[in-house]
Enzyme design. Structure first.
Site, short mmCIF file in Angstrom:
data_model
loop_
_atom_site.label_atom_id
_atom_site.label_comp_id
_atom_site.label_asym_id
_atom_site.label_seq_id
_atom_site.Cartn_x
_atom_site.Cartn_y
_atom_site.Cartn_z
N ASP A 201 0.88 -1.17 0.00
CA ASP A 201 0.00 0.00 0.00
C ASP A 201 0.92 1.23 0.00
O ASP A 201 1.49 1.57 1.01
CB ASP A 201 -0.89 -0.02 1.23
CG ASP A 201 -1.75 1.23 1.39
OD1 ASP A 201 -1.89 1.98 0.42
OD2 ASP A 201 -2.28 1.43 2.50
N GLU B 224 -1.21 10.55 1.65
CA GLU B 224 -2.58 10.05 1.52
C GLU B 224 -3.13 9.59 2.87
O GLU B 224 -4.28 9.82 3.18
CB GLU B 224 -2.61 8.90 0.50
CG GLU B 224 -4.00 8.34 0.24
CD GLU B 224 -4.27 7.04 0.97
OE1 GLU B 224 -5.44 6.64 1.04
OE2 GLU B 224 -3.32 6.42 1.48
N GLU B 225 -2.29 8.98 3.66
CA GLU B 225 -2.73 8.45 4.95
C GLU B 225 -2.92 9.54 6.01
O GLU B 225 -3.48 9.29 7.07
CB GLU B 225 -1.73 7.42 5.49
CG GLU B 225 -1.48 6.23 4.58
CD GLU B 225 -2.63 5.24 4.53
OE1 GLU B 225 -3.61 5.40 5.28
OE2 GLU B 225 -2.54 4.30 3.74
N ASP C 155 -5.70 2.68 -5.53
CA ASP C 155 -5.27 2.44 -4.15
C ASP C 155 -5.45 0.95 -3.87
O ASP C 155 -5.54 0.17 -4.80
CB ASP C 155 -6.09 3.30 -3.18
CG ASP C 155 -5.34 3.61 -1.89
OD1 ASP C 155 -4.65 2.71 -1.35
OD2 ASP C 155 -5.45 4.73 -1.38
#
Length: 178
Positions: free
Chosen positions: A8, A40-41, A63
């Site tokens: 990821d 993104e996180e 994703d």
């Protein structure tokens, strides 16, 4: 299947690169902008600023999605080896989702659906509201044991994600040629 840490979202990057490589000599009218963003996180500011700057007509976000395993609810996961999941969410463009489904079926590309009741938890949440809004779709690669040192993916899912993106780009190119 293979296992490693940090798939990821390295597997998404691999799918996007494969798709762009496949279409690079086939386009006359489409301009492709590839955005490999950070954060993104932690709020998605990398995607937000890039989408604001690029002003794309469409965005296909890639994703990962939670892959099924014995400890997760089947309603909140997708199966490894059965293709990418095409996102369905209030923040995603319904017409783009339908186009991706049609393209997958026409080209015999396996796919699944990932239904979300609101935000997606991906960069799609920030891209779709950039500037005046961007029609955004979400493709997710099934990934088991997300955010651990032993994440598991099926490489066929990367290949099928890349093929779906490739065929989507070629369909948009055909629309422009018409």
């Amino acid at each position: 299947c293979i296992s490693s840490s940090a798939f990821d979202n390295r597997c998404g990057v691999a799918a996007v690169i494969k798709a762009v490589e496949a279409v690079k000599d086939k386009l006359n009218n489409c301009t492709i902008c590839v955005q490999l963003s950070s954060q993104e996180e932690t709020g998605g500011s990398g995607a937000r600023t890039s989408a604001f700057n690029f002003e794309p007509d469409y965005a296909v976000v890639v994703d990962v999605s939670f892959g099924s395993d014995p400890y997760c609810s089947r309603t909140q996961t997708v199966d490894l080896g059965k293709g990418p999941s095409i996102g369905i969410s209030p923040v995603l463009d319904r017409e783009l989702m339908k186009q991706l489904v049609t393209i997958a079926e026409k080209n015999s590309i396996p796919y699944q659906h990932d239904v979300m009741g609101g935000r997606t938890g991906t960069n799609a949440d920030n891209i779709n509201i950039a500037k005046g809004g961007v029609k955004t779709a979400l493709l997710s690669i099934p990934l088991r044991y997300m955010h651990t040192a032993v994440e598991v993916i099926d490489t066929a899912d990367i290949d099928n994600t890349a093929k779906l993106i490739e065929e989507f780009i070629l369909a948009k190119e055909a629309e422009l040629d018409a």
